[in-house]
Scaffold this active site. Structure first.
Site, PDB file in Angstrom:
ATOM      1  N   LYS A   1       4.451  -9.755   8.492  1.00 46.43           N
ATOM      2  CA  LYS A   1       3.642  -9.781   7.265  1.00 46.43           C
ATOM      3  C   LYS A   1       3.371 -11.230   6.884  1.00 46.43           C
ATOM      4  O   LYS A   1       4.282 -12.078   6.975  1.00 46.43           O
ATOM      5  CB  LYS A   1       4.411  -9.061   6.144  1.00 46.43           C
ATOM      6  CG  LYS A   1       3.628  -8.870   4.860  1.00 46.43           C
ATOM      7  CD  LYS A   1       4.461  -8.074   3.854  1.00 46.43           C
ATOM      8  CE  LYS A   1       3.718  -7.783   2.568  1.00 46.43           C
ATOM      9  NZ  LYS A   1       4.496  -6.977   1.609  1.00 46.43           N
TER      10      LYS A   1
ATOM     11  N   SER B   1       2.061  -3.046  -0.287  1.00 45.33           N
ATOM     12  CA  SER B   1       1.265  -4.186   0.101  1.00 45.33           C
ATOM     13  C   SER B   1       1.313  -4.503   1.592  1.00 45.33           C
ATOM     14  O   SER B   1       0.434  -5.190   2.108  1.00 45.33           O
ATOM     15  CB  SER B   1       1.718  -5.416  -0.683  1.00 45.33           C
ATOM     16  OG  SER B   1       3.056  -5.723  -0.380  1.00 45.33           O
TER      17      SER B   1
ATOM     18  N   SER C   1       6.578  -1.485  -1.003  1.00 46.45           N
ATOM     19  CA  SER C   1       5.582  -2.024  -0.068  1.00 46.45           C
ATOM     20  C   SER C   1       5.894  -1.872   1.406  1.00 46.45           C
ATOM     21  O   SER C   1       5.047  -2.166   2.236  1.00 46.45           O
ATOM     22  CB  SER C   1       5.344  -3.499  -0.357  1.00 46.45           C
ATOM     23  OG  SER C   1       4.428  -3.597  -1.407  1.00 46.45           O
TER      24      SER C   1
HETATM   25  N1  GLN Z   1       2.795  -1.490  -5.344  1.00 44.27           N
HETATM   26  C1  GLN Z   1       3.780  -2.294  -5.988  1.00 44.27           C
HETATM   27  C2  GLN Z   1       3.126  -3.447  -6.702  1.00 44.27           C
HETATM   28  O1  GLN Z   1       1.960  -3.519  -6.714  1.00 44.27           O
HETATM   29  C3  GLN Z   1       4.822  -2.729  -5.019  1.00 44.27           C
HETATM   30  C4  GLN Z   1       4.488  -3.946  -4.253  1.00 44.27           C
HETATM   31  C5  GLN Z   1       5.577  -4.389  -3.339  1.00 44.27           C
HETATM   32  O2  GLN Z   1       6.532  -3.671  -3.066  1.00 44.27           O
HETATM   33  N2  GLN Z   1       5.453  -5.628  -2.905  1.00 44.27           N
HETATM   34  O3  GLN Z   1       3.760  -4.284  -7.253  1.00 44.27           O
END
Ligand code: GLN
Length: 482
Positions: free
Chosen positions: A77, A152, A176
């Protein structure tokens, strides 16, 4: 093409049926071939990957005994730093930034002779659930390119689902890793908070962030976890807990699990098709002698609201370092203040700006007690609810997401997007290990099953996940045209 399992690749590499350079070339060729329809990579590390593979092939030719991941292509990532490589975090702000050092997980993968081939797309600074917040492009879902890959870490999940790499790394602050794993029909693990060093992961919300692996099977996740975990002097929150032999632990039949099914995560907010797949998984576990009972966890209703105070609060502090002076983008202006305002206004996208504003607001003197302090109390309430359940149960089971992958552009209202995190956020709040594995399909799209265990009990989630994958075929299904 799909890569074989780590076991299989290892065997073929050892007896020289396969070369690491062949694997890496295959991976690079798939990435290029799919560029137009399954775009996952922000940067492709072609030259350095081939160079590393060459070195590994030479060692294998000599008969050296190399670690389990030796010669295997891995996607990373793009919020995890690799030395002398661009680390964008999916943001225009960091587009010009080259990392001068390796994240600890990268150092560990390199020690294990894994070969990093790509830096993968994500929502800007890991804020989002669809990769639509990436400043560069949205990564489509390999099962249906009109749908999102999740977020994400959408690039990391899609790269495994599309057969570009057998393994990838993502980060999970509120889901994410697990949510995109569910949307793309692959397995994903968020380890216990502190299990894996965060050094070199660009911070979003430091008390929640955790790096973890994606792969097709739970066994492959276990291989990666063994390679990347452990205490790190560069991360004061990394744990001293001993590294366990998770791969070996999968060979012994697990005990008969006692599993809790929180009614808050299987109620009317969950799509019927998703619920149906999860209830079938419940039957699969019951047939193996597991005891599964519905439980009440009222605190879970507070988790989204709590997260969207704590995470932005921490993000607003973490992102203060991006001032136009030290890192990345700098817009020119007459005064220092104007330079900072311009750099930040143009460098950050709308969701990141929204979180910074929200976080700054909840931490401000007048509102700290009403929002931030209250959210911290709610976090303790959630943690205590988990402890109460884990006094009686080994695992908590739920759907990973309320629905399967949604269409691009469908959730334009941020609150609709935030609601997708209902089932994943609680494990981050309490710092617990949580796994998502494929458990069925709805309208041709994969459904994810989530398993959560006590802190540092990765063994139970992995053993239960592996057991399930011995009995089902969902993790072996691959999208059309891949
Ligand atoms: N969807 C969540 C957010 O927007 C989680 C994001 C994540 O785990 N980095 O913060």
């Amino acid at each position: 093409m799909q890569f074989s399992s780590v076991d299989e690749l290892q065997k073929k590499l050892r007896n020289r049926e396969l070369k690491s350079t062949d694997l890496v070339r295959e991976s690079l060729a798939t990435i290029t071939k799919q560029e137009a329809h399954f775009k996952t990579s922000i940067t492709v590390l072609k030259d350095q990957a081939l160079e590393q593979a060459q070195v590994i092939d030479t060692a294998l030719d000599k008969g050296d005994d190399l670690p389990a991941l030796a010669g295997i292509p891995i996607g990373i990532k793009d919020n995890i730093c690799i030395k002398n490589t661009q680390t964008t975090c999916g943001s225009r702000f960091l587009e010009p930034y080259t990392s001068p050092y390796n994240a600890t997980v990268i150092t560990k993968l390199q020690k294990n002779k894994g070969v990093c081939v790509s830096k993968l797309n994500l929502d800007e600074f890991a804020m989002g659930s669809s990769t639509e917040n990436s400043a560069f492009f949205t990564t489509p879902n390999p099962w249906n390119t009109e749908c999102v890959s999740g977020g994400s870490s959408g690039g990391s999940a899609a790269a495994v689902a599309a057969g570009q790499v057998p393994i990838s790394l993502g980060s999970d602050t509120g889901g994410s890793i697990r949510q995109p794993a569910a949307f793309c029909g692959v397995s994903g693990l968020k380890p216990t908070y502190g299990r894996v060093s965060r050094y070199g992961l660009v911070a979003f919300a430091s008390s929640l962030d955790q790096i973890g692996p994606f792969a097709r099977s739970v066994k492959d996740l276990a291989y990666v976890l063994e390679a990347i975990c452990g205490h790190d002097v560069n991360d004061a929150t990394s744990s001293q807990a001993p590294i366990q032999e998770w791969v070996n632990s999968l060979a012994t039949p697990p005990k008969k699990f006692k599993i809790a099914l929180p009614k808050q995560l299987i109620g009317e907010t969950i799509d019927e098709d998703v619920k149906h797949c999860v209830l079938q998984a419940v039957d699969t576990f019951k047939n193996q002698g597991a005891v599964i009972e519905e439980v009440d966890m009222p605190s879970l209703e507070a988790s989204i609201a709590t997260y969207y105070i704590i995470a932005p609060a921490e993000a607003s502090a973490n992102l203060a370092r991006f001032d136009g002076v030290r890192y990345g983008r700098r817009e020119h202006a007459d005064t220092l203040k104007d330079m900072m305002i311009k750099s930040r206004s143009e460098g950050f996208g709308p969701e990141v700006q929204r979180r910074i504003l929200l976080g700054t607001f909840v931490l401000s003197a007048g509102y700290y007690d009403a929002y931030y302090l209250k959210a911290q109390k709610a976090r303790t309430y959630i943690k205590n609810d988990f402890s109460r359940i884990f006094a009686d149960y080994d695992l908590i089971m739920s759907p990973t997401t309320p629905s399967v992958a949604f269409k691009k552009g469908e959730k334009s209202n941020p609150l609709d997007m935030y609601r997708c995190d209902l089932a994943t956020i609680p494990a981050n709040m309490a710092g617990l290990p949580a796994l998502s594995i494929p458990c069925g399909f709805s309208k041709g799209l994969p459904v994810g099953l989530q398993l959560i265990a006590k802190a540092f009990d990765e063994t139970s989630v992995l053993q239960a996940g592996h057991l399930y994958q011995q009995l089902t075929h969902f993790h072996k299904e691959i999208p059309n045209g891949v």
